[in-house]
Design a protein around this motif. Sequence first.
Motif, PDB file in Angstrom:
ATOM      1  N   MET A  96      28.342 -10.628  64.636  1.00 12.14           N
ATOM      2  CA  MET A  96      29.187 -10.861  65.813  1.00 12.14           C
ATOM      3  C   MET A  96      30.496 -11.523  65.423  1.00 12.14           C
ATOM      4  O   MET A  96      31.541 -11.279  66.036  1.00 12.14           O
ATOM      5  N   LEU A  97      30.457 -12.361  64.398  1.00 14.04           N
ATOM      6  CA  LEU A  97      31.649 -13.068  63.917  1.00 14.04           C
ATOM      7  C   LEU A  97      32.468 -12.222  62.938  1.00 14.04           C
ATOM      8  O   LEU A  97      33.437 -12.716  62.355  1.00 14.04           O
ATOM      9  N   LYS A  98      32.066 -10.965  62.747  1.00 20.09           N
ATOM     10  CA  LYS A  98      32.735 -10.038  61.820  1.00 20.09           C
ATOM     11  C   LYS A  98      32.655 -10.511  60.376  1.00 20.09           C
ATOM     12  O   LYS A  98      33.514 -10.172  59.550  1.00 20.09           O
ATOM     13  N   LYS A  99      31.640 -11.292  60.056  1.00 23.43           N
ATOM     14  CA  LYS A  99      31.440 -11.744  58.675  1.00 23.43           C
ATOM     15  C   LYS A  99      30.339 -10.880  58.050  1.00 23.43           C
ATOM     16  O   LYS A  99      29.191 -11.306  57.876  1.00 23.43           O
ATOM     17  N   ASP A 100      30.727  -9.638  57.750  1.00 21.84           N
ATOM     18  CA  ASP A 100      29.748  -8.638  57.328  1.00 21.84           C
ATOM     19  C   ASP A 100      29.058  -9.003  56.015  1.00 21.84           C
ATOM     20  O   ASP A 100      27.874  -8.721  55.822  1.00 21.84           O
ATOM     21  N   SER A 145      22.677  -1.721  57.656  1.00 20.58           N
ATOM     22  CA  SER A 145      23.801  -2.509  57.148  1.00 20.58           C
ATOM     23  C   SER A 145      24.498  -1.768  56.005  1.00 20.58           C
ATOM     24  O   SER A 145      25.731  -1.682  55.957  1.00 20.58           O
ATOM     25  N   TYR A 146      23.711  -1.196  55.098  1.00 20.09           N
ATOM     26  CA  TYR A 146      24.294  -0.431  53.990  1.00 20.09           C
ATOM     27  C   TYR A 146      25.023   0.804  54.520  1.00 20.09           C
ATOM     28  O   TYR A 146      26.112   1.145  54.051  1.00 20.09           O
ATOM     29  N   ASP A 178      27.572   2.428  52.007  1.00 14.71           N
ATOM     30  CA  ASP A 178      26.935   2.272  50.697  1.00 14.71           C
ATOM     31  C   ASP A 178      25.627   3.081  50.739  1.00 14.71           C
ATOM     32  O   ASP A 178      24.523   2.540  50.833  1.00 14.71           O
ATOM     33  N   TYR A 179      25.782   4.416  50.684  1.00 13.40           N
ATOM     34  CA  TYR A 179      24.651   5.305  50.931  1.00 13.40           C
ATOM     35  C   TYR A 179      23.594   5.249  49.834  1.00 13.40           C
ATOM     36  O   TYR A 179      22.403   5.434  50.107  1.00 13.40           O
ATOM     37  N   GLU A 180      24.008   5.018  48.608  1.00 12.90           N
ATOM     38  CA  GLU A 180      23.048   4.965  47.501  1.00 12.90           C
ATOM     39  C   GLU A 180      22.030   3.851  47.719  1.00 12.90           C
ATOM     40  O   GLU A 180      20.819   4.047  47.541  1.00 12.90           O
ATOM     41  N   LYS A 181      22.502   2.665  48.075  1.00 10.30           N
ATOM     42  CA  LYS A 181      21.588   1.550  48.334  1.00 10.30           C
ATOM     43  C   LYS A 181      20.746   1.805  49.579  1.00 10.30           C
ATOM     44  O   LYS A 181      19.574   1.443  49.635  1.00 10.30           O
ATOM     45  N   ALA A 182      21.365   2.444  50.586  1.00  9.23           N
ATOM     46  CA  ALA A 182      20.622   2.764  51.809  1.00  9.23           C
ATOM     47  C   ALA A 182      19.467   3.711  51.485  1.00  9.23           C
ATOM     48  O   ALA A 182      18.365   3.584  52.029  1.00  9.23           O
TER      49      ALA A 182
END
Length: 567
Positions: free
Chosen positions: A75-79, A106-107, A112-116
């Motif tokens: 929510m705070l945009k701190k991804d 999140s990935y 970041d599809y490889e990690k997903a």
Amino acid sequence: MNIRVLLLGLFLMTGAAASAQLDSALISYDYFFLEAMVQRQKGNNDAAFDLLQHCIKLNPRGAEAYYYMAQYYQMLKKDSLAQQCFLKAAELEPDNDTFLETVAQSYISQQDYEKAIVVVDRLYNQNKDREELLEMLFELYQQTGNNEKAIETLNRLENAEGKSERLSYTKSEIFTKMGNKQAAISEIESLVRQYPNDLNYKGLLADVLLRNDEEQQALKLYEEILAEEPDNTRAQVSLRGYYRVQGETEKVDSMTERILLNKNTSTEQRIYLIRQIVADSERSGGDSTQVLAMFHKMLAQPQQTDDIASLCAAYMDLKKMPRDSVRQMLQTVLRIAPDNAAARLQLVGFAWDRKDLDEVIGLCQEARQYNPEEMAFYYYQGMAYYQQERQDNALEAFQNGIGVINENSNVAIVSDFYAIMGDLLHQKGLEKEAFEAYDSCLQWKSDNIMCLNNYAYFLSVKGEQLDKAEQMSYKTIKAEPTNATYLDTYAWILFMQQRYAEAKIYIEQALQNDSTDQAVIIEHAGDICMLCNEPERALQLWNEALAKAPDNKLLSRKIKRKKYIKK
């Protein structure tokens, strides 16, 4: 829970004292975590955030605290911090599907599809019954361009679901993209072998053969299909597409007609095809003859829906064909679907333009049966009655129309509803009800000029609320400064307020702009001149007015007595 296992180990190592201390910390953690959830539920996010931070200090292995902290960081945009917390939660409880899915999402959000892929694959291995995870894996492999893994995943789906057109076709498409034509064709051939009596699969194979440059084999299959089932729409559509690409116009036209007249062709397919025909026709010069001929052939068949007739009417309108022709087609639409409000409204519009008020009334009366919620029909019916001076019928139509008004209603139409109702009620001597209708009109549209003028004038005639009347009337002359009727109303209100000099300015403007020489305006001008000490001018105006309204007895008395008489 894992925290309980940890506490048990510490108890065995350090004894009861350590156990008591850790139990105390756990109890505190549970208390503060519960309170954080309470505050979150209440929407007190700042308090919940602080409490969750405190929970993590009390118990650094509290997976759920990290999970909810991550949501606040999002929510705070701190991804970055959010992802760290999601990862921590999943690390602490590796069997928790919710935590793992959140990490995967999140990935994906960060591309970041490889990690997903790693996370989703792990999730599926823990939940083999969740086939949607394989669908997700397939999409991720597509995103990374890993066609081999995409095929492998589709095979896993096929093992779970069984062979299907969707999966086989998708695999075939990927093989085609990879340049492996034989594999692309073999994939569909295996589907045909499994379902030899399903002509749709043969059609699919023909499509794939065509796409992979095996034209002769494809055309032979299409012919076999149509020999067995002459009305097979899929084969007809595919063949038409092939002839279109080859530029074989006659064959395209022939197949087009077969498809459009085919009883198995869906309405959606017909509409798509006829729109394509119209577009082609417009590009080549816009000759409507062939297009209309095709429409008429289609309409000669039994119609399940009004779509084709409606499309034909729209095309005829586009080509600016005679209104009588368009009107006949719209009537065809209504015979098929009498509840088609759009077609009926267009017919109402045509009738209104012809000043055929009886037809307007008839169309609207029928619409009240089929489209009772459509306010426009009450409006046009009321207006038609109003122009025929059938006041009671008009009032009934408007009053019924008010019953279907809602927050999505057209503001201008609703406003006019009430304005005309006000006029009708005033004509019937129901002044209180008339003024209530005018008030409702102005609530919907405060600048309804017709209403402002009539309301202001009727108030001035009664000599009531003259300040309100003056304000309303002033808006009308600001909006239309050369409208003689509005200028007359404003002048008369000023007259009633005994502001005679000002009234004279505006009545003179009314006379200058009155192209029809209305008797009432001329009479008002005489009244104003008389009270501005211009008796000769007043008598001249009164005589002019009497010549136009010889039955005006009050005016005759004014002239005879040479003075203004109120009543």
